[in-house]
Design a protein around this motif. Sequence first.
Motif, PDB file in Angstrom:
ATOM      1  N   UNK A   1     102.262  34.572  10.871  1.00  0.00           N
ATOM      2  CA  UNK A   1     101.784  35.818  11.451  1.00  0.00           C
ATOM      3  C   UNK A   1     102.781  36.293  12.502  1.00  0.00           C
ATOM      4  N   UNK A   2     103.127  37.589  12.442  1.00  0.00           N
ATOM      5  CA  UNK A   2     104.101  38.170  13.364  1.00  0.00           C
ATOM      6  C   UNK A   2     103.467  39.344  14.097  1.00  0.00           C
ATOM      7  N   UNK A   3     103.587  39.333  15.425  1.00  0.00           N
ATOM      8  CA  UNK A   3     103.169  40.458  16.264  1.00  0.00           C
ATOM      9  C   UNK A   3     104.363  40.773  17.158  1.00  0.00           C
ATOM     10  N   UNK A   4     104.875  42.002  17.068  1.00  0.00           N
ATOM     11  CA  UNK A   4     106.083  42.320  17.832  1.00  0.00           C
ATOM     12  C   UNK A   4     106.112  43.799  18.214  1.00  0.00           C
ATOM     13  N   UNK A   5     107.016  44.121  19.127  1.00  0.00           N
ATOM     14  CA  UNK A   5     107.228  45.508  19.514  1.00  0.00           C
ATOM     15  C   UNK A   5     108.120  46.209  18.511  1.00  0.00           C
ATOM     16  N   UNK A   6     109.277  45.604  18.214  1.00  0.00           N
ATOM     17  CA  UNK A   6     110.219  46.129  17.222  1.00  0.00           C
ATOM     18  C   UNK A   6     110.661  44.978  16.340  1.00  0.00           C
ATOM     19  N   UNK A   7     110.951  45.285  15.075  1.00  0.00           N
ATOM     20  CA  UNK A   7     111.304  44.257  14.098  1.00  0.00           C
ATOM     21  C   UNK A   7     112.587  44.642  13.384  1.00  0.00           C
ATOM     22  N   UNK A   8     113.497  43.680  13.287  1.00  0.00           N
ATOM     23  CA  UNK A   8     114.745  43.860  12.542  1.00  0.00           C
ATOM     24  C   UNK A   8     114.872  42.694  11.573  1.00  0.00           C
ATOM     25  N   UNK A   9     114.932  43.001  10.270  1.00  0.00           N
ATOM     26  CA  UNK A   9     115.048  41.962   9.246  1.00  0.00           C
ATOM     27  C   UNK A   9     116.306  42.221   8.428  1.00  0.00           C
ATOM     28  N   UNK A  10     117.220  41.250   8.420  1.00  0.00           N
ATOM     29  CA  UNK A  10     118.444  41.383   7.632  1.00  0.00           C
ATOM     30  C   UNK A  10     118.143  41.087   6.166  1.00  0.00           C
ATOM     31  N   UNK A  11     118.869  41.737   5.249  1.00  0.00           N
ATOM     32  CA  UNK A  11     118.699  41.444   3.826  1.00  0.00           C
ATOM     33  C   UNK A  11     118.979  39.971   3.541  1.00  0.00           C
ATOM     34  N   UNK A  12     118.140  39.370   2.701  1.00  0.00           N
ATOM     35  CA  UNK A  12     118.308  37.969   2.346  1.00  0.00           C
ATOM     36  C   UNK A  12     117.342  37.046   3.076  1.00  0.00           C
ATOM     37  N   UNK A  13     116.718  37.533   4.132  1.00  0.00           N
ATOM     38  CA  UNK A  13     115.768  36.713   4.889  1.00  0.00           C
ATOM     39  C   UNK A  13     114.503  36.504   4.073  1.00  0.00           C
ATOM     40  N   UNK A  14     113.902  35.336   4.231  1.00  0.00           N
ATOM     41  CA  UNK A  14     112.621  35.040   3.586  1.00  0.00           C
ATOM     42  C   UNK A  14     111.528  35.365   4.603  1.00  0.00           C
ATOM     43  N   UNK A  15     110.775  36.421   4.337  1.00  0.00           N
ATOM     44  CA  UNK A  15     109.756  36.899   5.280  1.00  0.00           C
ATOM     45  C   UNK A  15     108.429  36.954   4.555  1.00  0.00           C
ATOM     46  N   UNK A  16     107.630  35.914   4.736  1.00  0.00           N
ATOM     47  CA  UNK A  16     106.321  35.839   4.097  1.00  0.00           C
ATOM     48  C   UNK A  16     105.277  35.723   5.208  1.00  0.00           C
ATOM     49  N   UNK A  17     104.934  36.883   5.792  1.00  0.00           N
ATOM     50  CA  UNK A  17     104.044  36.880   6.949  1.00  0.00           C
ATOM     51  C   UNK A  17     103.304  38.202   7.063  1.00  0.00           C
ATOM     52  N   UNK A  18     102.162  38.150   7.741  1.00  0.00           N
ATOM     53  CA  UNK A  18     101.512  39.397   8.118  1.00  0.00           C
ATOM     54  C   UNK A  18     102.241  39.901   9.355  1.00  0.00           C
TER      55      UNK A  18
END
Length: 134
Positions: free
Chosen positions: A95-112
């Motif tokens: 679970x992710x709660x944030x103000x701003x989010x930056x995700x680079x291509x290739x990252x594994x992001x399996x979260x709400x």
Amino acid sequence: MFEKKPKSYTDLLGKTNRIVEGTVIKGNVLSHADFRLDGSLVGNFQSEGKIVIGPTGSVKGDISCRNADIEGKFEGKIQVLEILNIKSKASIHGEVICGKLSVEPGAEFSATCVMKTASKATANDEQPKSEQAE
């Protein structure tokens, strides 16, 4: 004649704590300063500064901090007041709660993911309950 005063924790916010590769911490970590983790943490982490989870770093637990850069593995709930940067080799589950989010291509992001800004949360809290219902 010249006495050095001990620095307060606010003076330490520019400093960085380091946990190197191969180190395993089981338990909770509370830090007022920035933190770099290249080892493993099984437990919760709380900081008023920034956490960097390096490429060999991993956290299994909850994180609460001002800013975060993740290049390693994370599993749990993370709350970041300002900016969460997820690098291309990162693996995020939970679970992710944030103000701003930056995700680079290739990252594994399996979260709400919930994005909140401090100003919106504060504005809602300041309104009388009758105005919030409208």
